[in-house]
Design a protein around this motif. Structure first.
Motif, mmCIF file in Angstrom:
data_model
loop_
_atom_site.group_PDB
_atom_site.id
_atom_site.type_symbol
_atom_site.label_atom_id
_atom_site.label_comp_id
_atom_site.label_asym_id
_atom_site.label_seq_id
_atom_site.Cartn_x
_atom_site.Cartn_y
_atom_site.Cartn_z
ATOM 1 N N UNK A 74 16.530 96.153 -9.772
ATOM 2 C CA UNK A 74 16.792 95.194 -9.104
ATOM 3 C C UNK A 74 18.474 94.246 -9.936
ATOM 4 N N UNK A 75 19.511 93.998 -9.416
ATOM 5 C CA UNK A 75 20.058 93.064 -10.473
ATOM 6 C C UNK A 75 21.069 92.030 -9.670
ATOM 7 N N UNK A 118 23.437 87.109 -6.388
ATOM 8 C CA UNK A 118 21.780 86.903 -6.248
ATOM 9 C C UNK A 118 21.470 87.999 -5.989
ATOM 10 N N UNK A 119 20.273 88.702 -5.399
ATOM 11 C CA UNK A 119 19.577 89.680 -5.654
ATOM 12 C C UNK A 119 20.242 90.956 -5.101
ATOM 13 N N UNK A 120 20.964 92.062 -5.807
ATOM 14 C CA UNK A 120 20.992 93.322 -5.381
ATOM 15 C C UNK A 120 20.247 94.656 -5.918
ATOM 16 N N UNK A 121 20.250 95.744 -4.722
ATOM 17 C CA UNK A 121 19.256 96.690 -5.573
ATOM 18 C C UNK A 121 20.803 97.580 -5.245
ATOM 19 N N UNK A 122 19.964 98.697 -6.241
ATOM 20 C CA UNK A 122 20.831 99.881 -6.056
ATOM 21 C C UNK A 122 19.850 100.989 -6.258
ATOM 22 N N UNK A 123 20.225 102.200 -5.728
ATOM 23 C CA UNK A 123 19.338 102.990 -5.635
ATOM 24 C C UNK A 123 20.218 104.622 -5.917
ATOM 25 N N UNK A 216 17.994 85.422 -2.788
ATOM 26 C CA UNK A 216 16.569 85.223 -3.550
ATOM 27 C C UNK A 216 15.352 86.387 -3.463
ATOM 28 N N UNK A 217 15.640 86.994 -2.620
ATOM 29 C CA UNK A 217 14.590 87.877 -2.234
ATOM 30 C C UNK A 217 15.013 88.541 -1.221
ATOM 31 N N UNK A 218 14.503 90.409 -1.236
ATOM 32 C CA UNK A 218 14.647 90.947 -0.239
ATOM 33 C C UNK A 218 12.438 91.230 -0.051
ATOM 34 N N UNK A 224 13.851 85.917 -8.753
ATOM 35 C CA UNK A 224 12.618 85.689 -10.001
ATOM 36 C C UNK A 224 14.293 84.742 -11.124
ATOM 37 N N UNK A 225 13.623 85.403 -12.201
ATOM 38 C CA UNK A 225 14.459 84.381 -13.828
ATOM 39 C C UNK A 225 15.015 85.849 -14.385
ATOM 40 N N UNK A 226 15.588 86.835 -13.328
ATOM 41 C CA UNK A 226 16.682 87.769 -14.246
ATOM 42 C C UNK A 226 17.733 86.941 -13.983
#
Length: 245
Positions: A74-75, A118-123, A216-218, A224-226
């Motif tokens: 999560x970034x 904000x929230x970005x997922x990488x995989x 802010x959420x997925x 959060x506080x990242x």
């Protein structure tokens, strides 16, 4: 005499197999194959659609192309950088934030445009990523959006009702007013299906300019506080909670 039984083993193109193994993206796999860097059972293959049933020995650059160990991160994407492996205009990309970490190839799970944050997922787990981005699975994405002006209850109702812009239906799954000042306001907006610049276009059609847009959420995974520009590994429970396939 009965007809021969067909194999139930799925057959995929070579580039797609490289992507499914978490080695590279599908487009990168196509390029690698065309460049002559991939062999199948010792034979040089330059066709990205060369059929692979799963039992073949695949090598890339002389090394066995085993499935990579899955990695999930999560970034907190900062505003002003693009979600792309490379940018033809030379702009900073999210991958500059991963340099030196020794990570395998990772692909973004969905997108955030340059001006969004904000929230970005990488995989490198392409099946997991598809389960999150496929609109059929209805994984909600929550955004905090600052707009110029003072939206009222009618604006919120119109966001839920939706509009048609450039031939595309745009609507929010949920929308609430978080706080409001004299000249601008913050909204919480939830989408289950995100089109290109979805929220910006929806609000523009209702007469509001977006000043900031922060995911802010997925699902249940919160930013959060990242810190901005930082990333972290997801825990096994977080990965499982988002697994939809």
């Amino acid at each position: 005499m009965p007809p021969p039984r067909r194999s139930s083993t799925p057959v995929y193109g070579l580039a797609r197999v490289l992507s499914k193994r978490g080695i590279c993206s599908r487009s990168q796999g196509e390029r690698l194959v065309r460049e002559g860097r991939v062999r199948v059972d010792g034979r040089l293959v330059r066709d990205p659609e060369f059929p692979i049933a799963g039992h073949e020995r695949i090598e890339m650059d002389g090394e066995s192309a085993h499935a990579a160990a899955p990695v999930y991160i999560a970034m907190n994407k900062p505003r002003g950088i693009v979600v792309s492996a490379a940018d033809e205009r030379g702009r900073d990309t999210v991958y500059s934030l991963l340099e030196g970490a020794g990570l395998p190839w990772l692909g973004p799970v969905g997108r955030l445009d340059k001006a969004s944050e904000g929230l970005l997922l990488l995989t490198n787990d392409t099946a997991w990523a598809a389960g999150i981005t496929d609109p059929v699975t209805h994984v909600p994405k929550t955004y905090h959006v600052q707009v110029a002006g003072r939206p009222d209850e009618a604006t919120i109702a119109a966001m839920l009702e939706g509009v048609v812009e450039a031939g595309e239906p745009l609507r929010a799954t949920a929308a609430t007013l978080l706080r409001q000042g004299e000249r601008n306001a913050w909204l919480a907006v939830v989408l289950e299906e995100g089109r290109n610049r979805h929220i910006r276009r929806l609000l523009a059609a209702l007469g509001f300019d977006v000043l900031r847009l922060v995911r802010v959420a997925i699902g249940d995974l919160a930013l959060g506080e990242l810190p901005k520009g930082q990333w972290r590994y997801l825990g096994a429970d977080e990965v499982s909670a988002l697994r939809r396939r």
